[in-house]
Design a protein around this motif. Structure first.
Motif, PDB file in Angstrom:
ATOM      1  N   PHE A  39       0.823  -1.211   0.000  1.00 25.36           N
ATOM      2  CA  PHE A  39       0.000   0.000   0.000  1.00 25.36           C
ATOM      3  C   PHE A  39       0.856   1.259   0.000  1.00 25.36           C
ATOM      4  O   PHE A  39       0.477   2.265  -0.592  1.00 25.36           O
ATOM      5  CB  PHE A  39      -0.949   0.015   1.199  1.00 25.36           C
ATOM      6  N   PHE A  40       1.999   1.220   0.643  1.00 27.16           N
ATOM      7  CA  PHE A  40       2.909   2.371   0.652  1.00 27.16           C
ATOM      8  C   PHE A  40       3.467   2.631  -0.745  1.00 27.16           C
ATOM      9  O   PHE A  40       3.546   3.779  -1.185  1.00 27.16           O
ATOM     10  CB  PHE A  40       4.046   2.121   1.653  1.00 27.16           C
ATOM     11  N   VAL A  41       3.826   1.562  -1.432  1.00 29.69           N
ATOM     12  CA  VAL A  41       4.417   1.709  -2.766  1.00 29.69           C
ATOM     13  C   VAL A  41       3.390   2.219  -3.773  1.00 29.69           C
ATOM     14  O   VAL A  41       3.716   3.065  -4.611  1.00 29.69           O
ATOM     15  CB  VAL A  41       5.037   0.365  -3.228  1.00 29.69           C
ATOM     16  N   GLY A  90      -5.483   2.615   2.908  1.00 31.28           N
ATOM     17  CA  GLY A  90      -5.206   1.190   3.119  1.00 31.28           C
ATOM     18  C   GLY A  90      -3.965   0.972   3.958  1.00 31.28           C
ATOM     19  O   GLY A  90      -3.925   0.080   4.816  1.00 31.28           O
ATOM     20  N   PHE A  91      -2.943   1.794   3.730  1.00 28.05           N
ATOM     21  CA  PHE A  91      -1.713   1.716   4.511  1.00 28.05           C
ATOM     22  C   PHE A  91      -2.003   1.994   5.988  1.00 28.05           C
ATOM     23  O   PHE A  91      -1.561   1.244   6.865  1.00 28.05           O
ATOM     24  CB  PHE A  91      -0.696   2.721   3.970  1.00 28.05           C
ATOM     25  N   ARG A  92      -2.771   3.029   6.244  1.00 29.38           N
ATOM     26  CA  ARG A  92      -3.096   3.400   7.626  1.00 29.38           C
ATOM     27  C   ARG A  92      -3.920   2.304   8.308  1.00 29.38           C
ATOM     28  O   ARG A  92      -3.677   1.953   9.462  1.00 29.38           O
ATOM     29  CB  ARG A  92      -3.861   4.712   7.621  1.00 29.38           C
ATOM     30  N   LEU A  93      -4.882   1.740   7.585  1.00 30.67           N
ATOM     31  CA  LEU A  93      -5.702   0.675   8.131  1.00 30.67           C
ATOM     32  C   LEU A  93      -4.861  -0.561   8.462  1.00 30.67           C
ATOM     33  O   LEU A  93      -5.003  -1.147   9.535  1.00 30.67           O
ATOM     34  CB  LEU A  93      -6.821   0.309   7.151  1.00 30.67           C
ATOM     35  N   MET A  94      -3.969  -0.947   7.564  1.00 21.45           N
ATOM     36  CA  MET A  94      -3.141  -2.124   7.808  1.00 21.45           C
ATOM     37  C   MET A  94      -2.153  -1.903   8.944  1.00 21.45           C
ATOM     38  O   MET A  94      -1.834  -2.836   9.679  1.00 21.45           O
ATOM     39  CB  MET A  94      -2.396  -2.530   6.531  1.00 21.45           C
TER      40      MET A  94
END
Length: 134
Positions: A56-58, A64-68
């Motif tokens: 998600f970062f890439v 999504g990154f924050r949720l994960m």
């Protein structure tokens, strides 16, 4: 709008990867064990979540990154609880379990993993978008 601090995210991911080879539990006569030697399922689930965070970062999906990362933060405490209860209830025999719990000690790898997750957690922040009317 979500904004990410790339430096904090890179440091968090690097610390999480370093935690994979750092000692998590000190076992007498065997030495120090990392997360893979403790429980391979915990290792693969944890690093699967880190891989999804990196994905998600890439692709720059910050929601999504924050949720994960939040899911990974909760999963960290579940992992510590699982290892703690596994150490304290391994044989289902009270005397042997107390003896085993006194000989096994948590190591500094848990702190490295926690710092990595905290860096990832604080790398994303929410900001307000201000529109200027001309």
């Amino acid at each position: 709008m979500l904004v990410i601090s790339k430096f904090r995210a890179y440091v968090g991911i690097l610390l999480c990867l370093i935690a994979s080879i750092s000692p998590m539990l000190k076992v007498p006569f065997k030495g120090s064990w990392n997360l893979y030697q403790l429980d391979s399922r915990l290792f693969f689930i944890t690093y699967g979540m880190i891989a999804v965070c990196l994905f998600f970062f890439v692709i720059r999906r910050l929601a999504g990154f924050r949720l994960m990362v939040i899911v990974l933060f909760v999963w960290y405490f579940l992992c510590i609880g699982a290892v703690y209860f596994k150490v304290n209830n391994y044989f289902n025999f009270k005397l042997a379990d107390k003896l085993l719990a006194k000989t096994l000690h948590f190591q500094w790898g848990w702190v490295v993993l926690f710092l990595g997750i905290v860096f990832l957690l604080f790398s994303v922040k929410s900001t307000k978008v201000v529109k200027e009317i001309n």
